[in-house]
Structures are given as structure tokens and as C-alpha cells.
Design a protein around this motif. Structure first.
Motif, mmCIF file in Angstrom:
data_model
loop_
_atom_site.group_PDB
_atom_site.id
_atom_site.type_symbol
_atom_site.label_atom_id
_atom_site.label_comp_id
_atom_site.label_asym_id
_atom_site.label_seq_id
_atom_site.Cartn_x
_atom_site.Cartn_y
_atom_site.Cartn_z
ATOM 1 N N ARG A 1 53.722 71.186 28.480
ATOM 2 C CA ARG A 1 52.685 71.759 29.344
ATOM 3 C C ARG A 1 51.629 70.721 29.703
ATOM 4 N N ARG A 2 51.211 69.904 28.709
ATOM 5 C CA ARG A 2 50.189 68.898 28.974
ATOM 6 C C ARG A 2 50.634 67.862 30.006
ATOM 7 N N LEU B 1 50.197 69.401 33.427
ATOM 8 C CA LEU B 1 48.799 69.471 33.861
ATOM 9 C C LEU B 1 48.269 68.091 34.244
ATOM 10 N N ALA C 1 41.847 69.850 40.089
ATOM 11 C CA ALA C 1 42.636 70.774 39.281
ATOM 12 C C ALA C 1 43.953 71.105 39.983
ATOM 13 N N ALA C 2 44.777 71.899 39.295
ATOM 14 C CA ALA C 2 46.118 72.219 39.821
ATOM 15 C C ALA C 2 46.031 73.276 40.925
ATOM 16 N N CYS D 1 36.197 74.801 34.533
ATOM 17 C CA CYS D 1 37.047 74.278 33.452
ATOM 18 C C CYS D 1 36.920 75.075 32.167
#
Length: 396
Positions: free
Chosen positions: A1-2, A5, A55-56, A390
Motif C-alpha cells: 500500500r505504501r 501511495l 495527494a492521490a 492529511c
């Protein structure tokens, strides 16, 4: 997952840099002032919607594709511009509004052909049909990604033996149940939007689940969100007013008719030049629609990733009313076209690039109240967005 991201942040950061470069190139062509274009690009780098650019989210990709398409259209590369607008509408649904740039470009070219030549009636109809066919074809290409997604959703949720159980993977259904989400229909029952005359899942979800609609957000409890959108609303409205009062005849004729004196004189530069008209209209349409029909707090990132006007007008105000940014030997008016010296340091000093935003920050106590408001808005929303968004707290 990291890693996923991190890769999203890296890609969006790259697209943000490319978007700033595209905005600079677009500003050089439209504003005819490299200094103003450079300042606008710097303001984009500290955009009040900056957290969504990193950000995504799809804002940075959309901004790069949109500004790049506008730049190519100004250069006369209509087909490359259409391709970039096509990709932009695939990134975000509001990209279909960009079809207006293609329509306006074709209309302006057709009006120019009518002024230049006085051909026969047959030639007139031939030019009209050719222009209309080209405009319709390119605009259809811009709308195509949106239409394809609606078709995909219809096949997945409304086709024979289709339903949420089959259309949505089991892990996603379980995630929805864990978070308290609800599926549109279950146990073989098709969602209500499938039976609509024009089954558009996008508008159905916004209407039913997000409560998006005309004046639906006008409630007392939403006053904090309206205050959150107030700075960008003021800037957008002020930009439209400034341009329309400076060019009333140009606005009334939609920029398709110009006086002979205007054609013979050297083209004006700066924010109030004729070429900015279509961008002001685009930004105003987005602003009015977003204010009355959307969740108003998203206006900042909605306009910040879609229109160059937010950055051009802010740069125009700083350039016109901040003495610290005036060049030695010039007055406060923006002249065009400016030479490359606009991007260099102080006259007589070393020929090194100087960042006007850094200069304003280093002399923050000395700058005008208007400059403090503009810089404060950009940097304040930039820092607050990082801190709040965030940490999963309410933000734009």
C-alpha cells in the motif's frame, strides 16, 4: 500500500510541475507578457488547492492536460489540443466543459474568414458546413470518455443478469458494509437510474448520495463552507468584472468582431487583452455553476485545477498594485510584450533569476494590504490544506 501511495504522490508532483510549465507557456501566448506569465506560474506552485495536486487525486493530471490543451489550441494545433482535451475529460468529468474552447476557436476562425473574404454564397455555405463538421467532431471526441464511462456503468449494473452483487467485487462490497455505505440495489433489483430515459449514473449518484443540485447547499449549517469558498469566489467575480468593464464592446460581441483600429494596432497584452475573453467566460461559468449547484467548499480546487484565470488575475493584481514588483523605469501598468529582462533580477545587478513571490515574502511587512491578502490566501490555504486534509479533517 505504501509504495502505491508514494508513487501516486510522485506522479502527481511531476504532473504539477508540468502543469506549471504549461500554464507559463499558455500565459506567454495569451497574455503576451512573460513577466506576468511567470508570476502566475509561481502562484500555481503555491496553489490554494495544492494538497490535492500532491495527494492521490486527479487534479494535477487534469490541470496539466487542460493547460497543455489550451496552449496547443492557442498555437493553432487544434488536433493535438483536441487529443489533450479528450484525455482531460477522461481524468475528470468536468473536462467536457472544455469543449467550449474548441467551439469558440472554430467560431472565431469562421468569423475571421468572413471578414477577410467576400466569396460567393456557395463558398460561404461550404465554409460553414466544414467548420461545423470539424467543431462537432472534435467536441464529440471531448465528450466521448464521459459517454463511454456511462455506457460501462450501464452494462455493469443495468444489463441482463447484472446487479451490484455481480458488478461490485466482494471485497469492495464488504468494505462498503464496514463503512456504512449502501449499494444502489441488491438481490437482483436494478438501480433506479437504469430505467431513466437517459441513464447517467454520474448525475444519479450526485443527486441521491451527495445531495448535489441547484440551491440544495443553501442552508444555514453550510455557512462555514461558504466562508471557505469566499476568497476564490471574490477573486473569480472580481476577475469577470474587471475584464468586462475594461472590454465592454468586446464582451458584447463575444470577441468575434473587432474594430479596424484594433486590428491595425499592436495587440495589447496583460490580463485585459482580447485573447483572455474565452478564459474569463470559462472561469465564470464554472464559478456560477459551482456556487449554486455543487458543494461550494470544493470551488477552490475546482477552479484551481480547471482555469488559469485564478492565477492570471492574482498575478495581474500583484503586478498592477504592488510597487515592490514594479520594474525600475516603468509605471504600474503591465505593458506587452515584455522582454526576457522581465524575468531577471534588479537592473544593474547580477543577471540571476529572481522569484517575485519570495521577494514578497521577504518583505511581507512592507507590501500592500491587497498583496498580503493574495499571498495569505494562497499560502494559508496551502498550509491549512496540508494540515487538515492529511489528518482526515474537513477541507475543500
Amino acid at each position: 500500500r505504501r509504495p502505491l501511495l508514494l508513487s501516486a504522490v510522485l506522479l502527481n508532483s511531476i504532473f504539477s510541475v508540468l502543469a506549471a510549465a504549461a500554464l507559463y507557456k499558455l500565459g506567454c501566448v495569451v497574455l503576451r507578457c512573460r513577466r506576468l506569465a511567470f508570476l502566475a506560474a509561481l502562484l500555481f506552485s503555491i496553489s490554494p488547492a495544492n494538497v490535492f495536486m500532491a495527494a492521490a487525486y486527479s487534479e494535477s493530471t487534469f490541470a496539466f492536460l487542460g493547460f497543455g490543451a489550451m496552449w496547443q489550441l492557442e498555437k493553432g494545433q487544434s488536433w493535438l489540443s483536441g487529443l489533450l482535451f479528450f484525455l482531460a475529460s477522461g481524468a475528470r468529468a468536468n473536462g467536457i466543459v472544455n469543449a467550449g474552447f474548441l467551439l469558440y476557436s472554430h467560431s472565431k476562425n469562421f468569423a475571421f474568414q468572413l471578414r477577410v473574404g467576400s466569396g460567393s454564397l456557395r463558398k460561404f455555405w461550404k465554409q460553414l458546413l466544414s467548420t461545423a463538421a470539424s467543431a462537432v467532431g472534435m467536441c464529440a471526441g471531448v465528450v466521448l470518455p464521459f459517454a463511454l464511462f456511462q455506457y460501462y456503468a450501464y452494462v455493469r449494473f443495468c444489463g441482463p443478469s447484472a446487479g451490484p452483487e455481480q458488478a461490485v467485487p466482494k471485497p469492495l462490497r464488504q468494505l462498503a458494509l464496514d463503512k456504512g455505505y449502501r449499494l444502489g440495489a441488491t438481490h437482483g433489483v436494478k438501480p433506479p437510474w437504469c430505467s431513466q430515459q437517459f441513464p447517467v449514473v454520474y448525475s444519479y449518484i450526485q443527486d441521491v448520495y451527495w445531495n448535489v443540485g441547484f440551491l440544495r447547499y443553501f442552508e444555514l449549517r453550510q455557512i462555514p463552507n461558504f466562508l471557505l469558498a469566499l476568497p476564490v469566489t471574490i477573486l473569480g467575480s472580481w476577475a469577470a468584472w474587471t475584464y468586462s468593464t475594461a472590454n465592454p464592446r468586446h464582451c458584447l460581441t463575444l470577441g468575434l468582431q473587432r474594430r479596424k483600429s484594433e486590428e491595425e494596432d499592436k495587440p495589447r497584452g496583460g490580463f485585459c487583452c482580447p485573447a483572455v475573453f474565452v478564459y474569463v467566460v470559462h472561469a465564470t461559468v464554472l464559478l456560477v455553476f459551482g456556487f449554486f449547484c455543487m458543494h461550494v467548499q470544493v470551488l477552490t480546487r475546482f477552479l484551481g485545477s480547471s482555469s488559469p484565470i485564478l492565477y492570471w488575475f492574482s498575478a495581474h493584481l500583484l503586478q498592477e498594485y504592488e510597487p515592490l514588483l514594479w520594474s525600475k523605469g516603468t509605471n504600474s501598468q503591465t505593458v506587452a510584450p515584455r522582454s526576457e529582462k522581465c524575468l531577471l533580477g534588479k537592473p544593474g545587478g547580477k543577471r540571476t533569476p529572481e522569484n517575485p513571490v519570495v521577494r514578497l515574502l521577504l518583505n511581507f511587512r512592507l507590501i500592500t494590504p491587497l498583496s498580503k491578502c493574495i499571498i495569505g490566501f494562497f499560502l494559508g490555504y496551502w498550509l491549512l490544506g496540508l494540515a487538515l486534509h492529511c489528518n482526515c479533517l474537513p477541507w475543500t
